[in-house]
Design a protein around this motif. Sequence first.
Motif, mmCIF file in Angstrom:
data_model
loop_
_atom_site.group_PDB
_atom_site.id
_atom_site.type_symbol
_atom_site.label_atom_id
_atom_site.label_comp_id
_atom_site.label_asym_id
_atom_site.label_seq_id
_atom_site.Cartn_x
_atom_site.Cartn_y
_atom_site.Cartn_z
ATOM 1 N N PHE A 1 0.833 -1.197 -0.052
ATOM 2 C CA PHE A 1 -0.042 0.252 0.030
ATOM 3 C C PHE A 1 0.997 1.186 -0.019
ATOM 4 O O PHE A 1 1.799 1.394 0.731
ATOM 5 N N ILE A 2 0.722 2.219 -0.791
ATOM 6 C CA ILE A 2 1.558 3.229 -1.020
ATOM 7 C C ILE A 2 0.526 4.490 -0.432
ATOM 8 O O ILE A 2 -0.343 4.857 -1.125
ATOM 9 N N GLY A 3 0.727 4.694 0.750
ATOM 10 C CA GLY A 3 -0.246 5.692 1.468
ATOM 11 C C GLY A 3 0.371 7.141 1.359
ATOM 12 O O GLY A 3 -0.177 8.354 1.670
ATOM 13 N N GLY A 4 1.851 7.326 0.697
ATOM 14 C CA GLY A 4 2.296 8.724 0.684
ATOM 15 C C GLY A 4 3.581 8.439 -0.289
ATOM 16 O O GLY A 4 4.652 7.448 -0.025
ATOM 17 N N HIS A 5 3.832 9.339 -0.971
ATOM 18 C CA HIS A 5 4.919 9.258 -1.984
ATOM 19 C C HIS A 5 5.864 10.418 -2.251
ATOM 20 O O HIS A 5 6.741 10.372 -2.753
ATOM 21 N N GLY A 6 5.373 11.529 -1.457
ATOM 22 C CA GLY A 6 6.134 12.599 -1.576
ATOM 23 C C GLY A 6 6.641 13.120 -3.051
ATOM 24 O O GLY A 6 7.613 13.772 -3.237
ATOM 25 N N GLY A 7 5.635 12.955 -4.024
ATOM 26 C CA GLY A 7 5.965 13.458 -5.635
ATOM 27 C C GLY A 7 6.902 12.434 -6.338
ATOM 28 O O GLY A 7 7.073 12.681 -7.221
ATOM 29 N N LYS A 8 7.198 11.113 -5.646
ATOM 30 C CA LYS A 8 8.032 10.367 -6.144
ATOM 31 C C LYS A 8 7.491 9.056 -6.532
ATOM 32 O O LYS A 8 8.013 8.070 -6.130
ATOM 33 N N LEU A 9 6.234 9.146 -6.810
ATOM 34 C CA LEU A 9 5.493 7.844 -6.928
ATOM 35 C C LEU A 9 5.912 6.894 -7.887
ATOM 36 O O LEU A 9 6.234 5.695 -7.718
ATOM 37 N N LYS A 10 6.350 7.386 -9.200
ATOM 38 C CA LYS A 10 6.863 6.479 -10.158
ATOM 39 C C LYS A 10 8.188 5.725 -9.644
ATOM 40 O O LYS A 10 8.473 4.750 -10.060
ATOM 41 N N GLU A 11 9.061 6.464 -9.070
ATOM 42 C CA GLU A 11 10.298 5.872 -8.426
ATOM 43 C C GLU A 11 9.988 4.823 -7.439
ATOM 44 O O GLU A 11 10.746 3.948 -7.511
ATOM 45 N N ILE A 12 9.116 5.172 -6.556
ATOM 46 C CA ILE A 12 8.872 4.191 -5.378
ATOM 47 C C ILE A 12 8.078 2.703 -5.996
ATOM 48 O O ILE A 12 8.637 1.911 -5.883
ATOM 49 N N MET A 13 7.356 3.064 -7.095
ATOM 50 C CA MET A 13 6.633 1.917 -7.913
ATOM 51 C C MET A 13 7.690 0.924 -8.606
ATOM 52 O O MET A 13 7.789 -0.228 -8.616
ATOM 53 N N ALA A 14 8.575 1.625 -9.186
ATOM 54 C CA ALA A 14 9.638 1.112 -9.903
ATOM 55 C C ALA A 14 10.504 0.175 -8.976
ATOM 56 O O ALA A 14 10.956 -0.923 -9.158
ATOM 57 N N LYS A 15 10.866 0.599 -7.693
ATOM 58 C CA LYS A 15 11.515 -0.043 -6.916
ATOM 59 C C LYS A 15 10.682 -1.001 -6.229
ATOM 60 O O LYS A 15 11.489 -2.280 -5.966
ATOM 61 N N VAL A 16 9.456 -1.008 -5.805
ATOM 62 C CA VAL A 16 8.686 -1.885 -5.380
ATOM 63 C C VAL A 16 8.351 -3.068 -6.164
ATOM 64 O O VAL A 16 8.541 -4.367 -5.808
ATOM 65 N N VAL A 17 8.229 -2.859 -7.447
ATOM 66 C CA VAL A 17 7.881 -3.802 -8.669
ATOM 67 C C VAL A 17 9.295 -4.734 -8.571
ATOM 68 O O VAL A 17 9.262 -6.113 -8.931
ATOM 69 N N LYS A 18 10.493 -4.413 -8.466
ATOM 70 C CA LYS A 18 11.894 -5.143 -8.464
ATOM 71 C C LYS A 18 11.558 -6.234 -7.391
ATOM 72 O O LYS A 18 12.335 -7.429 -7.792
ATOM 73 N N VAL A 19 10.963 -6.167 -6.333
ATOM 74 C CA VAL A 19 10.953 -7.022 -5.312
ATOM 75 C C VAL A 19 9.680 -7.803 -5.115
ATOM 76 O O VAL A 19 9.608 -8.746 -4.238
ATOM 77 N N LEU A 20 8.430 -7.110 -5.590
ATOM 78 C CA LEU A 20 7.197 -7.612 -5.435
ATOM 79 C C LEU A 20 7.009 -9.084 -6.089
ATOM 80 O O LEU A 20 7.552 -9.283 -7.031
ATOM 81 N N ALA A 21 6.504 -10.022 -5.252
ATOM 82 C CA ALA A 21 6.240 -11.376 -5.621
ATOM 83 C C ALA A 21 5.339 -11.470 -6.984
ATOM 84 O O ALA A 21 4.369 -10.493 -6.972
ATOM 85 N N PRO A 22 5.510 -12.340 -7.809
ATOM 86 C CA PRO A 22 4.630 -12.708 -8.836
ATOM 87 C C PRO A 22 3.003 -12.781 -8.313
ATOM 88 O O PRO A 22 3.054 -13.559 -7.611
ATOM 89 N N GLY A 23 2.375 -12.112 -9.004
ATOM 90 C CA GLY A 23 0.938 -11.888 -8.572
ATOM 91 C C GLY A 23 0.720 -10.954 -7.608
ATOM 92 O O GLY A 23 -0.481 -10.682 -6.979
ATOM 93 N N GLY A 24 1.675 -10.226 -6.804
ATOM 94 C CA GLY A 24 1.382 -9.302 -5.877
ATOM 95 C C GLY A 24 0.851 -8.214 -6.405
ATOM 96 O O GLY A 24 0.780 -7.816 -7.529
ATOM 97 N N VAL A 25 0.522 -7.556 -5.356
ATOM 98 C CA VAL A 25 -0.554 -6.319 -5.708
ATOM 99 C C VAL A 25 -0.261 -4.887 -5.113
ATOM 100 O O VAL A 25 0.542 -5.044 -3.844
ATOM 101 N N ILE A 26 -0.343 -3.868 -5.586
ATOM 102 C CA ILE A 26 -0.110 -2.490 -5.271
ATOM 103 C C ILE A 26 -1.385 -1.765 -5.164
ATOM 104 O O ILE A 26 -2.161 -1.701 -6.219
ATOM 105 N N VAL A 27 -1.653 -0.967 -4.282
ATOM 106 C CA VAL A 27 -2.834 -0.282 -4.123
ATOM 107 C C VAL A 27 -2.312 1.062 -3.454
ATOM 108 O O VAL A 27 -1.404 1.305 -2.627
ATOM 109 N N MET A 28 -3.106 2.132 -4.166
ATOM 110 C CA MET A 28 -2.953 3.587 -3.679
ATOM 111 C C MET A 28 -4.269 4.105 -3.578
ATOM 112 O O MET A 28 -5.161 3.705 -4.649
ATOM 113 N N ASN A 29 -4.344 5.249 -2.825
ATOM 114 C CA ASN A 29 -5.710 6.159 -2.953
ATOM 115 C C ASN A 29 -5.189 7.384 -3.547
ATOM 116 O O ASN A 29 -4.159 8.043 -3.006
#
Length: 422
Positions: A346-374
Motif C-alpha cells: 500500500f502506498i499511502g504517501g509518495h512525496g511526489g516520487k510515486l513512479k520511482e517508488i513503484m519502480a523500486k517496489v516492482v523489483k521485489v514484489l512477488a509474482p501476482g503481488g498487488v499494489i494499492v494506492m488512494n
Amino acid sequence: MSHLRFIVIGITDAPHPWFPPEVMEVIKEGKVFSGGKRHHEIVAPLLPEGAEWIDITVPLEGVFEMYRRPSPPVGHPSREGGEAGAVIVVFASGDPLFFGFANTLRREFPEAEMQVFPTFNSLQMLAHRLVMPYHDMRIVSLTGRPWPEFDRALIERASKIGVLTDREHTPAAIAQRMLEYGYVDYTMHVGEHLGNPEKEKVTTLTLQEAAEREFAMPNCMILHSCKSYNSSFGIKDKDFALLDGREKMITKMPIRLLTLQALDLPNRKVLWDIGACTGSVSIEARLLFPHLHIDAFEIRLECEAIIRENARKFGAFGIEVHIGDFLATPLFEREGLGVSLPDAVFIGGHGGKLKEIMAKVVKVLAPGGVIVMNSVKAPKVLRDSHQLWDEACAELGLQQEPPLHIQLNDNNPIEVLKAIKR
C-alpha cells in the motif's frame, strides 16, 4: 551404508525414569544412543556397557553427520520384515512428535524408518497438575522461534494458550510483552521441572507478578482468560494518536477498510505500508489479518513514536517500523535475513516520487503481488497522482483493475487504485 532406523523415546525430567518392558528391551540391545546432555544424565545408568552416545548440540549439521556414519546393525528387525539396519536410539523430551526432535529427524532423514515411544509432553503434564481440560488449548512454541505465532494467538483472543518457552522467551519476558500491548486479562500458570519430583514446581500468577519473577529451566506455561471479547470491524479515526493533531493525515476508516479489501490480505503473507504516517493501515491490517508480516515505512522521524504508541494502544504486535527515505532503504538484503519479500503493497504517501517508488517496489514484489494506492481528486491539480499511477503501470507492465470511486461527506473524492504484477 545400511538403511537408517531411528527409535525415538520420550522422557520427562524425572531423575529415575520408568520405561515399559518393550522400551527397556530397546535400550538393552542398543549400541548407539543420542540426546541432549540432560537426557544423558538421566538415562546413563540404563545404557549397556560400551554404548556410544551422540550429544544433540547446535549446529545440528554435525550431529546429522555422526548419524550418517556406518554403524553395525543391532536387533529388532524392521517392521516391514526385512533385514535390520543401522539403529540409533534417540531420547527426546515428552512426545517427540509434539514440536519435538522426531519432526526434525523426519525432515532431515525422510527415507529413514522411525519408531516413537512417547510420554506426556510438558504442557499436558502442566494441565494435569492444574486439573485443567486442555482439548481447547491453543499451542504455541517459542522454543527457538520468534514471536509471530504467539502474537497471533493473543490478537485472535485465544482464551487458553499453552506456550513452550526458552531462555530468551521466558515467562517474565512474555508477561512484559503482554502488559506492554494491553493484554492484561490473562492468568499465567508456570510449570518448572515438570516430572522431576525433587524440583517440580507449579505457580499461578498475575502478569504483573510474572513479569518480575525468575523461573527455573526447563519450564512451560499456560495462559488463561475467562473474559469474552466483542471484536470490532474498523478502528475509529479519533482513537488514533495523530501527527500534530492533523486528522487529514490519517486514512479515514471507510477508505482504510476498502483499501485492505483491495489488497486481498486474507490471501497474502507480507504487507508493506509505504508512507505509514500514524500506522493506521498497518495496525488495522495487523488486527484483522494477524497472519501477516507487516513492514511500515515512513520518512518522518516523529512518526516512529506515533506508530509505536498506536500499536501498543490497540495491541498490534510485531509491526516492523522503518524510518527514513524509502528510496534510500536497502531492500534486497532483507531476503537474506529471512524476511519474505512483499506480495501486497500500500502506498499511502509518495512525496511526489510515486513512479520511482513503484519502480523500486516492482523489483521485489512477488509474482501476482498487488499494489494499492488512494488518489485524491483535488480541484486545480494539473497532474494528479492518478495520472502518475497510470504512467507507472504502463512503464512497469502492471495490470490495472478498474478503480473504485468513493467520497466521504464533503471531502474530496477518492479513487482506490489497484495493480497486479503479472
